[in-house]
Design a protein around this motif. Structure first.
Motif, short mmCIF file in Angstrom:
data_model
loop_
_atom_site.label_atom_id
_atom_site.label_comp_id
_atom_site.label_asym_id
_atom_site.label_seq_id
_atom_site.Cartn_x
_atom_site.Cartn_y
_atom_site.Cartn_z
N ASN A 71 43.27 44.14 51.92
CA ASN A 71 43.02 44.16 50.47
C ASN A 71 43.63 45.39 49.82
O ASN A 71 43.30 46.50 50.19
N ALA A 72 44.55 45.18 48.87
CA ALA A 72 45.12 46.31 48.16
C ALA A 72 44.18 46.77 47.05
O ALA A 72 44.34 47.87 46.54
N GLY A 73 43.22 45.93 46.62
CA GLY A 73 42.32 46.31 45.54
C GLY A 73 43.00 46.09 44.20
O GLY A 73 43.57 45.03 43.95
N VAL A 74 42.96 47.10 43.35
CA VAL A 74 43.58 47.04 42.03
C VAL A 74 44.82 47.93 42.05
O VAL A 74 44.72 49.12 42.37
N THR A 75 45.96 47.36 41.74
CA THR A 75 47.20 48.13 41.71
C THR A 75 47.73 48.20 40.28
O THR A 75 47.58 47.24 39.50
N GLN A 76 48.35 49.33 39.96
CA GLN A 76 48.94 49.53 38.64
C GLN A 76 50.34 50.08 38.80
O GLN A 76 50.59 50.94 39.65
N THR A 77 51.24 49.58 37.98
CA THR A 77 52.59 50.14 37.92
C THR A 77 53.03 50.21 36.47
O THR A 77 52.64 49.39 35.64
N PRO A 78 53.84 51.23 36.12
CA PRO A 78 54.23 52.37 36.95
C PRO A 78 53.12 53.42 37.04
O PRO A 78 52.11 53.28 36.35
N LYS A 79 53.30 54.46 37.83
CA LYS A 79 52.34 55.56 37.88
C LYS A 79 52.57 56.52 36.72
O LYS A 79 51.62 57.12 36.20
N CYS B 209 49.08 45.36 35.92
CA CYS B 209 47.84 45.48 36.67
C CYS B 209 47.64 44.21 37.48
O CYS B 209 47.78 43.11 36.94
N ALA B 210 47.32 44.37 38.75
CA ALA B 210 47.06 43.22 39.60
C ALA B 210 45.88 43.52 40.53
O ALA B 210 45.71 44.67 40.94
N GLN B 211 45.11 42.47 40.83
CA GLN B 211 44.01 42.62 41.79
C GLN B 211 44.02 41.43 42.74
O GLN B 211 44.36 40.32 42.35
N ASP B 212 43.62 41.71 43.98
CA ASP B 212 43.65 40.66 45.00
C ASP B 212 42.25 40.33 45.51
O ASP B 212 42.09 39.88 46.65
N MET B 213 41.25 40.56 44.69
CA MET B 213 39.87 40.33 45.09
C MET B 213 39.27 39.08 44.44
O MET B 213 38.08 38.82 44.57
N ASN B 214 40.09 38.34 43.71
CA ASN B 214 39.67 37.11 43.05
C ASN B 214 38.55 37.34 42.03
O ASN B 214 37.68 36.49 41.84
N HIS B 215 38.58 38.51 41.39
CA HIS B 215 37.57 38.80 40.36
C HIS B 215 37.95 38.12 39.05
O HIS B 215 39.10 38.13 38.64
N THR C 61 46.98 34.36 34.92
CA THR C 61 46.47 34.12 36.26
C THR C 61 45.24 35.00 36.50
O THR C 61 45.02 35.98 35.78
N THR C 62 44.45 34.66 37.50
CA THR C 62 43.31 35.49 37.85
C THR C 62 43.74 36.88 38.30
O THR C 62 43.08 37.86 38.04
N GLU C 63 44.90 36.95 38.97
CA GLU C 63 45.32 38.19 39.62
C GLU C 63 45.87 39.23 38.65
O GLU C 63 45.73 40.42 38.87
N ASP C 64 46.56 38.80 37.60
CA ASP C 64 47.34 39.72 36.79
C ASP C 64 46.78 39.88 35.38
O ASP C 64 46.38 38.89 34.74
N PHE C 65 46.85 41.12 34.88
CA PHE C 65 46.35 41.41 33.53
C PHE C 65 47.23 42.50 32.92
O PHE C 65 46.85 43.68 32.88
N PRO C 66 48.41 42.15 32.43
CA PRO C 66 49.32 43.15 31.87
C PRO C 66 48.90 43.62 30.49
O PRO C 66 48.32 42.85 29.71
N LEU C 67 49.22 44.88 30.20
CA LEU C 67 48.94 45.49 28.89
C LEU C 67 50.28 45.82 28.24
O LEU C 67 51.08 46.55 28.80
N ARG C 68 50.48 45.31 27.05
CA ARG C 68 51.75 45.53 26.34
C ARG C 68 51.57 46.48 25.17
O ARG C 68 50.66 46.29 24.35
N LEU C 69 52.43 47.50 25.14
CA LEU C 69 52.50 48.39 23.99
C LEU C 69 53.63 47.87 23.11
O LEU C 69 54.78 47.76 23.56
N TYR D 99 48.07 47.36 20.98
CA TYR D 99 48.13 46.82 22.34
C TYR D 99 47.90 45.30 22.32
O TYR D 99 47.08 44.82 21.55
N ASN D 100 48.63 44.61 23.22
CA ASN D 100 48.39 43.19 23.43
C ASN D 100 48.13 42.93 24.90
O ASN D 100 48.67 43.64 25.76
N VAL D 101 47.35 41.90 25.18
CA VAL D 101 47.13 41.49 26.56
C VAL D 101 47.23 39.98 26.66
O VAL D 101 47.12 39.27 25.66
N SER D 102 47.42 39.51 27.87
CA SER D 102 47.34 38.09 28.18
C SER D 102 46.84 37.98 29.61
O SER D 102 46.94 38.92 30.40
N ARG D 103 46.31 36.83 29.96
CA ARG D 103 45.79 36.63 31.32
C ARG D 103 46.13 35.20 31.73
O ARG D 103 45.36 34.28 31.56
#
Lengths: 114, 110
Positions: free
Chosen positions: A1-9, A23-29, A70-78, A64-68
């Motif tokens: 499990n990678a948990g919650v990953t964010q790019t870039p740093k 932002c991505a998570q692999d825990m099916n939250h 998929t369950t895994e991904d939640f990108p934030l747009r400036l 800021y804008n967001v979309s979802r």
């Protein structure tokens, strides 16, 4: 499990530029959130999602804008970066139980807008 | 909106000491959580405690919802306990809408 990953740093933008924080998570939250943290302050909620296709605004959503999709991904747009958006951005996903509630945070993205 | 105040803002202790961190909130809440942010910026969920008392190793937390405060106890402090401790609350029914306090910065000296 990678948990919650964010790019870039780290990211430096010029005023008016746009970008997407990943932002991505692999825990099916089902639940995911974006926060910003300014120096010496606690986190402030930007947007959150209670499942794929469902998003809502938090305390500081402007710019800021967001979309979802998929369950895994939640990108934030400036949309058009401003110096006031210089901050550290954290993504979190949440697991819920009958009497429990726990967030898992990503490592953060440090954004500077010049 | 709801106000969340934490005290003290800064705390410096010797290794092995005990500490109590306080969180006051201005209205009734449905959710209260404690978080630890380590010196490298990583945030960890410590407790979900809208009321009552919980313990996890050297850490324990108590929330007295009727009096609108919560306490975080750290016993036998270690240098790894250093960092900022945040309290966060939810006023309504959407648990994702957390309002954070400004934190207590804890520094443990060896």
């Amino acid at each position: 499990n990678a948990g919650v990953t964010q790019t870039p740093k780290f990211q430096v933008l010029k005023t008016g530029q746009s970008m997407t924080l990943q932002c991505a998570q692999d825990m099916n939250h089902e639940y995911m959130s974006w926060y910003r943290q300014d120096p010496g302050m606690g986190l402030r909620l930007i947007h959150y999602s209670v499942g794929a296709g469902i998003t809502d605004q938090g305390e500081v959503p402007n710019g800021y804008n967001v979309s979802r999709s998929t369950t895994e991904d939640f990108p934030l747009r400036l949309l058009s970066a401003a110096p006031s958006q210089t901050s550290v951005y954290f993504c979190a996903s949440t697991t819920r139980g009958v009497s429990s509630y726990e967030q898992y945070f990503g490592p953060g993205t440090r954004l500077t807008v010049t | 909106g709801i106000q969340v105040e934490q005290s003290p803002p800064d705390l410096i202790l010797q290794e092995g000491a005990n500490s109590t961190l306080r969180c006051n909130f201005s209205d009734s809440v449905n959710n209260l959580q404690w978080f630890h942010q380590n010196p490298w910026g990583q945030l960890i969920n410590l407790f979900y405690i809208p009321s009552g008392t919980k313990q996890n190793g050297r850490l324990s937390a108590t929330t007295v919802a009727t009096e609108r405060y919560s306490l975080l106890y750290i016993s036998s402090s270690q240098t790894t306990d250093s960092g900022v401790y945040f309290c966060a609350v939810v006023r309504g029914t959407i648990n994702e809408k957390l309002t954070f306090g400004t934190g207590t910065r804890l520094t443990i000296i060896p």
